[in-house]
Scaffold this motif. Sequence first.
Motif, PDB file in Angstrom:
ATOM      1  N   GLN A   1       0.796  -1.200   0.073  1.00 58.96           N
ATOM      2  CA  GLN A   1       0.091   0.123  -0.138  1.00 58.96           C
ATOM      3  C   GLN A   1       0.890   1.372  -0.140  1.00 58.96           C
ATOM      4  O   GLN A   1       0.455   2.264  -0.324  1.00 58.96           O
ATOM      5  N   LEU A   2       2.089   1.129   0.351  1.00 60.42           N
ATOM      6  CA  LEU A   2       3.023   2.456   0.445  1.00 60.42           C
ATOM      7  C   LEU A   2       3.640   2.510  -0.827  1.00 60.42           C
ATOM      8  O   LEU A   2       4.339   1.759  -1.516  1.00 60.42           O
ATOM      9  N   LYS A   3       3.608   3.619  -1.544  1.00 57.50           N
ATOM     10  CA  LYS A   3       4.420   4.176  -2.702  1.00 57.50           C
ATOM     11  C   LYS A   3       5.538   5.094  -2.050  1.00 57.50           C
ATOM     12  O   LYS A   3       5.149   5.951  -1.084  1.00 57.50           O
ATOM     13  N   VAL A   4       6.651   5.215  -2.845  1.00 58.89           N
ATOM     14  CA  VAL A   4       7.542   6.109  -2.447  1.00 58.89           C
ATOM     15  C   VAL A   4       7.967   6.742  -3.838  1.00 58.89           C
ATOM     16  O   VAL A   4       8.380   5.969  -4.762  1.00 58.89           O
ATOM     17  N   LYS A   5       7.913   8.093  -3.940  1.00 56.59           N
ATOM     18  CA  LYS A   5       8.300   8.989  -5.119  1.00 56.59           C
ATOM     19  C   LYS A   5       9.217   9.837  -4.718  1.00 56.59           C
ATOM     20  O   LYS A   5       8.864  10.672  -3.853  1.00 56.59           O
ATOM     21  N   VAL A   6      10.169  10.248  -5.594  1.00 58.82           N
ATOM     22  CA  VAL A   6      11.102  11.140  -5.674  1.00 58.82           C
ATOM     23  C   VAL A   6      10.869  12.082  -6.708  1.00 58.82           C
ATOM     24  O   VAL A   6      10.756  11.767  -7.919  1.00 58.82           O
ATOM     25  N   ILE A   7      10.774  13.233  -6.521  1.00 57.83           N
ATOM     26  CA  ILE A   7      10.584  14.284  -7.526  1.00 57.83           C
ATOM     27  C   ILE A   7      11.758  15.379  -7.529  1.00 57.83           C
ATOM     28  O   ILE A   7      12.070  15.804  -6.484  1.00 57.83           O
ATOM     29  N   SER A   8      12.343  15.605  -8.646  1.00 62.68           N
ATOM     30  CA  SER A   8      13.705  16.313  -8.636  1.00 62.68           C
ATOM     31  C   SER A   8      13.770  17.179  -9.843  1.00 62.68           C
ATOM     32  O   SER A   8      12.846  16.990 -10.862  1.00 62.68           O
ATOM     33  N   ASP A   9      14.634  18.280 -10.206  1.00 60.91           N
ATOM     34  CA  ASP A   9      14.809  18.946 -11.014  1.00 60.91           C
ATOM     35  C   ASP A   9      15.209  17.914 -12.331  1.00 60.91           C
ATOM     36  O   ASP A   9      14.649  18.244 -13.606  1.00 60.91           O
ATOM     37  N   ASP A  10      15.940  17.060 -12.244  1.00 59.30           N
ATOM     38  CA  ASP A  10      16.479  16.020 -13.182  1.00 59.30           C
ATOM     39  C   ASP A  10      15.293  15.447 -13.951  1.00 59.30           C
ATOM     40  O   ASP A  10      14.999  15.231 -15.054  1.00 59.30           O
ATOM     41  N   ASP A  11      14.287  14.784 -12.709  1.00 62.96           N
ATOM     42  CA  ASP A  11      13.305  14.023 -13.097  1.00 62.96           C
ATOM     43  C   ASP A  11      12.367  15.011 -14.339  1.00 62.96           C
ATOM     44  O   ASP A  11      11.616  14.676 -15.147  1.00 62.96           O
ATOM     45  N   LEU A  12      12.191  16.264 -14.118  1.00 57.61           N
ATOM     46  CA  LEU A  12      11.321  17.141 -14.667  1.00 57.61           C
ATOM     47  C   LEU A  12      12.151  17.975 -15.920  1.00 57.61           C
ATOM     48  O   LEU A  12      11.457  18.854 -16.135  1.00 57.61           O
ATOM     49  N   ALA A  13      13.219  17.478 -16.166  1.00 55.30           N
ATOM     50  CA  ALA A  13      14.114  18.155 -17.074  1.00 55.30           C
ATOM     51  C   ALA A  13      14.307  19.499 -16.812  1.00 55.30           C
ATOM     52  O   ALA A  13      14.421  20.462 -17.922  1.00 55.30           O
ATOM     53  N   ILE A  14      14.645  20.046 -15.910  1.00 59.47           N
ATOM     54  CA  ILE A  14      14.770  21.329 -15.379  1.00 59.47           C
ATOM     55  C   ILE A  14      16.255  21.555 -15.561  1.00 59.47           C
ATOM     56  O   ILE A  14      17.088  21.034 -14.620  1.00 59.47           O
ATOM     57  N   ASP A  15      16.813  22.442 -16.298  1.00 66.15           N
ATOM     58  CA  ASP A  15      18.230  22.423 -16.615  1.00 66.15           C
ATOM     59  C   ASP A  15      18.881  23.464 -15.343  1.00 66.15           C
ATOM     60  O   ASP A  15      18.182  24.262 -14.969  1.00 66.15           O
ATOM     61  N   ARG A  16      20.020  23.296 -15.144  1.00 66.83           N
ATOM     62  CA  ARG A  16      20.627  24.146 -14.279  1.00 66.83           C
ATOM     63  C   ARG A  16      20.640  25.731 -14.549  1.00 66.83           C
ATOM     64  O   ARG A  16      20.833  26.540 -13.526  1.00 66.83           O
ATOM     65  N   THR A  17      20.673  25.706 -15.886  1.00 63.57           N
ATOM     66  CA  THR A  17      20.675  27.305 -16.402  1.00 63.57           C
ATOM     67  C   THR A  17      19.485  27.878 -15.979  1.00 63.57           C
ATOM     68  O   THR A  17      19.402  29.199 -16.027  1.00 63.57           O
ATOM     69  N   SER A  18      18.469  27.078 -15.528  1.00 65.66           N
ATOM     70  CA  SER A  18      17.217  27.967 -15.337  1.00 65.66           C
ATOM     71  C   SER A  18      17.373  28.725 -14.151  1.00 65.66           C
ATOM     72  O   SER A  18      16.617  29.724 -14.103  1.00 65.66           O
ATOM     73  N   TYR A  19      18.245  28.578 -13.254  1.00 66.49           N
ATOM     74  CA  TYR A  19      18.610  29.549 -12.199  1.00 66.49           C
ATOM     75  C   TYR A  19      19.580  30.565 -12.392  1.00 66.49           C
ATOM     76  O   TYR A  19      19.954  31.346 -11.579  1.00 66.49           O
TER      77      TYR A  19
END
Length: 307
Positions: A32-50
């Motif tokens: 019943q337990l799900k574990v999910k990690v959300i990161s900039d890499d998962d969302l294709a957010i480049d470091r140049t966005s900052y």
Amino acid sequence: MALITISGYPSSGKSTRAAQMHDFFSSDPSPQLKVKVISDDDLAIDRTSYDDSLQEKTARATLFTAITRHIARDTILIVDAMNYIKGFRYQLYCKAREAGVRVATVYVLATPDQCREWNGDRADGKRYKNETLDALIQRFEEPSSMVRWDAPLFTIPWDDPRPPLERISDAVTTGIVKPPNVGTQITPKAPTDALRTLEHTTNALVSALMAAQAASPLGGPIVLTLDALDPSSNTSANESSVLRVRLTLPHRALTLSELQRLKRQFVAARRKAVTLGSTEKGRVEWGEEGVGCAFADFLEEGLGVGR
């Protein structure tokens, strides 16, 4: 289940801690337990966005949208991002309360020099520009256990080989789930025909009052019959085209200007709620019967009945 917000300087080792927590929680055999990690890499957010404030704002909105999509009562959601703005962490806290899940903040603590060294050693194409990294470190708003949106707070030094996984687990699996407050509850929307119903019902009630006063002396309890804008608003099958409103009037003649003034006050208060798209405080009846009864009560108070 829970929202775990990881916060820290860029290149401070947040992804390493996120992976450790993911592996720890994933070892739970419960289906019943799900574990999910959300990161900039998962969302294709480049470091140049900052590098640019506008791009960073867009990246943060993308992250928040993904969190909103995945947050759930059967999921431990780990947000692997800098989360360096306290206002954004508060926004995540409100979203967690709205979803009915527990919260925890993990602060990965590293010195600016250590972050610069690790950032310079990166060979994966995910390096921050030196000036961007310095600017982010300077703007970083440190989490605090003294504020509700960062608590419970777990601080992990960069050289600690293992975070306090058991204590984090207790916080996100057995801790208190804070109920939604006024700021996080979704307020019901007013129907699209609310203004039309409001104007029709109040005008009809004023007209019925003036007609009744012309026909016979007023004073005391009275029942007014109004033509219904929506026949379905009345529950009686035999009288589906009319509404009946009861109110008590003072023993004196009423003027049209007096009634119109009270009508404008009542409509203005309700119009504000319609314009804002919500019912603001409390529950508001938007149907003809509800508006008619509320307006009748408002008239009684405005006319001084019972004083």
